[in-house]
Write an enzyme that holds these catalytic residues in place. Structure first.
Site, mmCIF file in Angstrom:
data_model
loop_
_atom_site.group_PDB
_atom_site.id
_atom_site.type_symbol
_atom_site.label_atom_id
_atom_site.label_comp_id
_atom_site.label_asym_id
_atom_site.label_seq_id
_atom_site.Cartn_x
_atom_site.Cartn_y
_atom_site.Cartn_z
ATOM 1 N N ASP A 174 0.850 -1.162 0.040
ATOM 2 C CA ASP A 174 -0.078 0.103 0.066
ATOM 3 C C ASP A 174 0.957 1.235 -0.084
ATOM 4 O OD1 ASP A 174 -2.911 0.397 -0.274
ATOM 5 O OD2 ASP A 174 -3.021 1.064 1.740
ATOM 6 N N ASP A 368 -2.115 -10.613 7.623
ATOM 7 C CA ASP A 368 -1.050 -9.364 7.882
ATOM 8 C C ASP A 368 0.411 -9.805 7.224
ATOM 9 O OD1 ASP A 368 -3.230 -7.831 8.648
ATOM 10 O OD2 ASP A 368 -2.607 -7.807 10.654
ATOM 11 N N ASP A 370 2.998 -9.858 8.770
ATOM 12 C CA ASP A 370 3.711 -10.469 10.059
ATOM 13 C C ASP A 370 3.116 -11.739 10.534
ATOM 14 O OD1 ASP A 370 1.521 -8.869 11.078
ATOM 15 O OD2 ASP A 370 2.500 -9.096 13.015
ATOM 16 N N ASP A 544 -12.773 -4.867 10.271
ATOM 17 C CA ASP A 544 -12.813 -6.391 10.485
ATOM 18 C C ASP A 544 -14.087 -6.483 11.309
ATOM 19 O OD1 ASP A 544 -11.668 -5.149 12.750
ATOM 20 O OD2 ASP A 544 -10.358 -6.573 13.007
#
Length: 842
Positions: A174, A368, A370, A544
């Site tokens: 992004d 994500d 990570d 979410d």
């Protein structure tokens, strides 16, 4: 022997509070399908006692408030005219706060009373039954999300135990950083070695950083021995050393990319694989780009080469290993200054559109950058929930979040065991768990805003009319995109075991890439329903919760899938400042949802009543800070500054608690006893440790006295003045060195770093006020004045003990010093404050 996955959740029945009924809906013949998920309701003695204790405590609440209100009315009527307004105000604040605390406890406990356990039979899945799968990885900042972390996540996905021709990994950058683009290319090159190595030796986990970390129990094979394709077990040790050397070189290349990133940023363009050029621009102003980094492999297994071919020595003998690597796509959506990009939700919707014209898999996994795949069969476990005979109305499968790199004491409750092991499994008995932003498998169909099959009239085609003008207004004007949506919506559950759904047509040619690039332009969503009825929801920083709420209100279910070993693992902020900003973002996003059209109390839909209460609790909890600040900070501070009582038990407690003080103490004792019983029983049925429950309580107090209050102020400004909420991206820990020389002190250096922020001020004031009150009471001897003074002192101690992790965070590295020294320093500091207060009073 196959891996068994145990999922704790709460049933799979769906109920609604609307008048419409699905009786006229034709049900699929699920009895003819394989059993992939077995659900067992928990009805042990522990669960029964747990429910009974909750009901008893609710009864005590009723009796307490009945007595409390009658006492208040009696005292107000007997008070003189001059003091009546003061007494009335204090009683109203007290009862309102107690009612709020009781309500929040009830909202938290009721949805957790019907837990179940699910067993997933992965071995029952035939390879031909497996559907295609798209995995979305999102990253937005190379400073806070190091490229090496993203690379390891990509490699764990590409090495997952899933057919290579049915898996596609999409990486959304992004920020449009060249560093991320080049790091993804490096990951693709290393995958050619890493993926076959994982398949040959069936290693776990398949994240190189985690696999090669010192102290990790990964020297041997973690998966089924039957999957091992080496000639002898010692071959694993030799291959492991060779692959590790290659991984160390990969780390060095990525470090070099980071070191030279400033120089490369001066270039205005970069060349893509197809020979075109992409102008980088800045993180908030750059062109869109879609690049096929690794093409989709063929459907036929491709064996590798032996150790020596034509006199050239290879690193590994791959003559018996399928060396195909799944497809990898890099995406950067277009951003322009002056336009709203909707953060992560906007990036996810861009991925949804771009993938629709490329692979268009019926199922999507969201990770994500990570969060890596820790269990290579995690994707198969999620598919079991989707393809199960009763899974046609499952919109998403949420996996629990587990974290690496958290300090052993879990000072700031990063593991959040109460939520992931109690609340989420509890919700599974209603309509399912809440989506938590990562580690989730979605049904693409549900993301397009359609009703589940159970609620569609018989004979209605979910894809009917997609190509009409009305649907084009909702989805956009791209014809290939509309065709892809139609293809997904017209695949019925009865066709899931056919080749049409497991291998839908996909294309990665130049035309498809060009169309995907157009779909990620910043203006494509203008005038459409993206982010409002379709895809991930806009209007809040916690997209979410809003997204799962919209799915549940349409009648979809969700499922909870806790695997052994953990399906995914990620990183968590162990620094106090980073953790508080993370909580601030969650709390502010929750309040944004409360003041939106997705308000759980006002929005209609097919929500189970208890599911509605759970969403209500999720959106109103930050208001707790208002009453908690009043009880723990404002009232004690007033007493200390004005001198109207040496302790917090001064005028406030004398007015509120009496008469009769013995009755109040009896109620408090009963409520505290039942709270302890609920905690013990909850820990027993869920399997969490009591220390995890206690850490959760401590950090709740830290958050509620600081971050929650800031969130309430931010949202109030947004509602009143239209000021948009901006948040800081949570910093991901840098991947630690695989060298054994990395000490524990270095691993947790962030834990002891003190970065002052305004979020710490309210909590620090509350801590100082209560410490000062305790010392003043003990120094002045006022704690001997009666039960009320003792009660006030106990209340101060209760607050201080809860804020102990916060005090350690303020001390930084001093928190490692011997405890007696810390106690002495704290004692003399507080005594000095008391001395200043005495001078003020005299």
């Amino acid at each position: 022997m196959s891996t068994t996955y145990i999922t704790k959740s709460n049933g799979n029945s769906t109920s609604d509070d609307d008048k419409e009924s699905p009786k006229d809906v034709k049900k699929s013949a699920s009895v003819e399908r394989l059993l992939l998920v077995r659900t067992t309701k928990l009805s042990t003695i522990t669960i029964k006692l747990y429910r009974l204790t909750i009901i008893v405590r609710m009864g005590i609440f009723v009796l307490f408030f009945k007595w409390r209100i009658s006492t208040a009315l009696a005292m107000i009527s007997s008070t003189g005219t001059d003091d009546k307004s003061t007494v009335l105000g204090m009683w109203m604040v007290s009862i309102a706060g107690e009612l709020w605390f009781a309500l929040m406890w009830v909202l938290d406990q009721l949805p957790k009373m019907q837990p179940v356990r699910r067993t997933v039979f992965v071995s029952a899945l035939d390879e031909s039954m497996l559907p295609t799968m798209d995995v979305f990885v999102t990253t937005a900042d190379t400073e806070k999300e190091p490229p090496l972390v993203t690379v390891n996540t990509i490699l764990s996905i590409l090495a997952a135990d899933y057919p290579a021709e049915k898996l596609t990994c999409y990486v959304s950058d992004d920020s449009g950083a060249l560093l991320t683009h080049d790091a993804v290319a490096e990951a693709a090159r290393f995958a050619g070695l890493w993926v076959p190595f994982c398949r040959k030796h069936a290693v776990e986990p398949r994240n190189p950083e985690a696999y090669f970390s010192p102290g990790a129990n990964n020297g041997g094979v973690k998966a089924r021995r039957g999957d091992y394709k080496g000639r002898a077990w010692p071959e694993l040790a030799r291959n492991r050393r060779r692959v590790r050397r290659e991984y160390e070189e990969l780390r060095l290349r990525i470090d070099a990319l980071q070191a030279g990133d400033l120089r490369r940023q001066q270039r205005s363009t970069t060349s893509l694989a197809d020979g075109s050029c992409w102008r980088r621009g800045t993180a908030e102003d750059h062109a869109g780009a879609v690049e096929l980094v690794l093409d989709t492999p063929g459907s036929t297994p491709q064996l590798g080469a032996s150790t020596t071919v034509g006199g050239v020595s290879n690193l590994l003998d791959l003559s018996s290993v399928d060396v195909r690597v799944p497809a990898l796509v890099y995406m950067c959506r277009e951003k322009r200054r002056g336009r709203v990009h909707h953060g992560k939700a906007g990036a996810m919707n861009a991925l949804l559109r771009a993938s629709a014209v490329l692979s268009n898999a019926p199922f999507i996994v969201n990770l994500d950058c990570d969060h890596y795949v820790n269990n290579s069969q995690a994707l198969r476990a999620g598919v079991c929930h989707m393809l199960d005979g009763e899974g046609s109305d499952v919109a998403f499968v949420q996996f629990p979040q587990r974290f690496d790199g958290v300090d052993p004491a879990d000072r700031y409750a990063n593991h959040n065991r109460v939520f992931f092991d109690c609340t989420e499994p509890g919700l599974d008995g209603l309509q399912g768990p809440i989506y938590v932003g990562t580690g989730c498998m979605f049904r693409r169909e549900a993301l397009y805003g359609v009703d589940p099959p159970l609620w569609r009239p018989h004979g209605d085609d979910a894809g009917k009319g997609v190509a009409t003008g009305t649907e084009a207004d909702k989805l956009g004007v791209s014809t290939p995109s509309l065709r892809s949506v139609h293809a997904v919506l017209t695949n019925q559950p009865e066709q899931w075991d056919t080749v049409s759904i497991s291998s839908p047509p996909c294309s990665f040619d130049a035309a498809a890439i060009g169309e995907a690039t157009a779909l990620v332009s910043c203006g494509y969503e203008d005038g459409t329903a993206w982010g409002w009825d379709i895809g991930w929801m806009y209007g809040t920083v916690t997209e979410d919760v809003a997204t799962s709420f919209c799915m549940h209100r349409r009648g979809w279910r969700s499922a909870y899938c806790a695997t052994a070993p953990d399906a995914f693992r990620g990183t968590a902020p162990i620094n106090l400042t980073d953790r508080l900003y993370q909580v601030l973002r969650w709390a502010a996003g929750s309040l944004e949802i409360l003041f939106s059209r997705n308000n759980a109390l006002l929005a209609g839909g097919r929500l189970h009543p208890l599911q509605r209460l759970a969403y209500l609790n999720t959106t109103v909890y930050p208001f707790t800070s208002i009453f908690l600040i009043a009880y723990c900070g404002v009232f004690p501070a007033i007493q200390l500054v004005t001198g109207n009582g040496a302790t917090t038990g001064g005028a406030f407690f004398s007015i509120i608690i009496r008469p009769p003080s013995a009755t109040y103490i009896a109620f408090v004792a009963a409520l505290m006893l039942t709270l302890a019983m609920v905690a013990v029983l909850e820990a027993r049925w869920s399997g969490i440790a009591l220390v995890d429950w206690w850490r959760n309580q401590q950090f709740w107090m830290v958050s509620a006295t600081g971050a929650y209050l800031a969130a309430a102020v931010q949202v109030a400004l947004k509602v009143a003045a239209g000021k948009e909420i901006s948040f800081k991206l949570t910093s991901k820990q840098h991947a630690t060195s695989t060298s054994a020389a990395c000490s524990v002190k270095d691993r947790f250096a962030e834990l002891y770093a003190v970065r002052w922020t305004v979020l710490m001020v309210p909590t620090a004031v509350v801590l100082a006020v209560n410490l000062t009150s305790m010392v003043a009471a003990m120094e002045g001897g006022s704690w001997r004045d009666g039960p009320m003074a003792v009660f006030a002192l106990a209340f101060n101690a209760y607050v201080v003990v809860h804020l102990y992790p916060f005090a350690l965070g303020l001390m930084g590295r001093w928190s490692n010093t011997l405890s007696p020294l810390l106690v002495l320093v704290a004692f003399f500091t507080v005594r000095l404050l008391c001395f200043v207060l005495y001078l003020h009073m005299f």
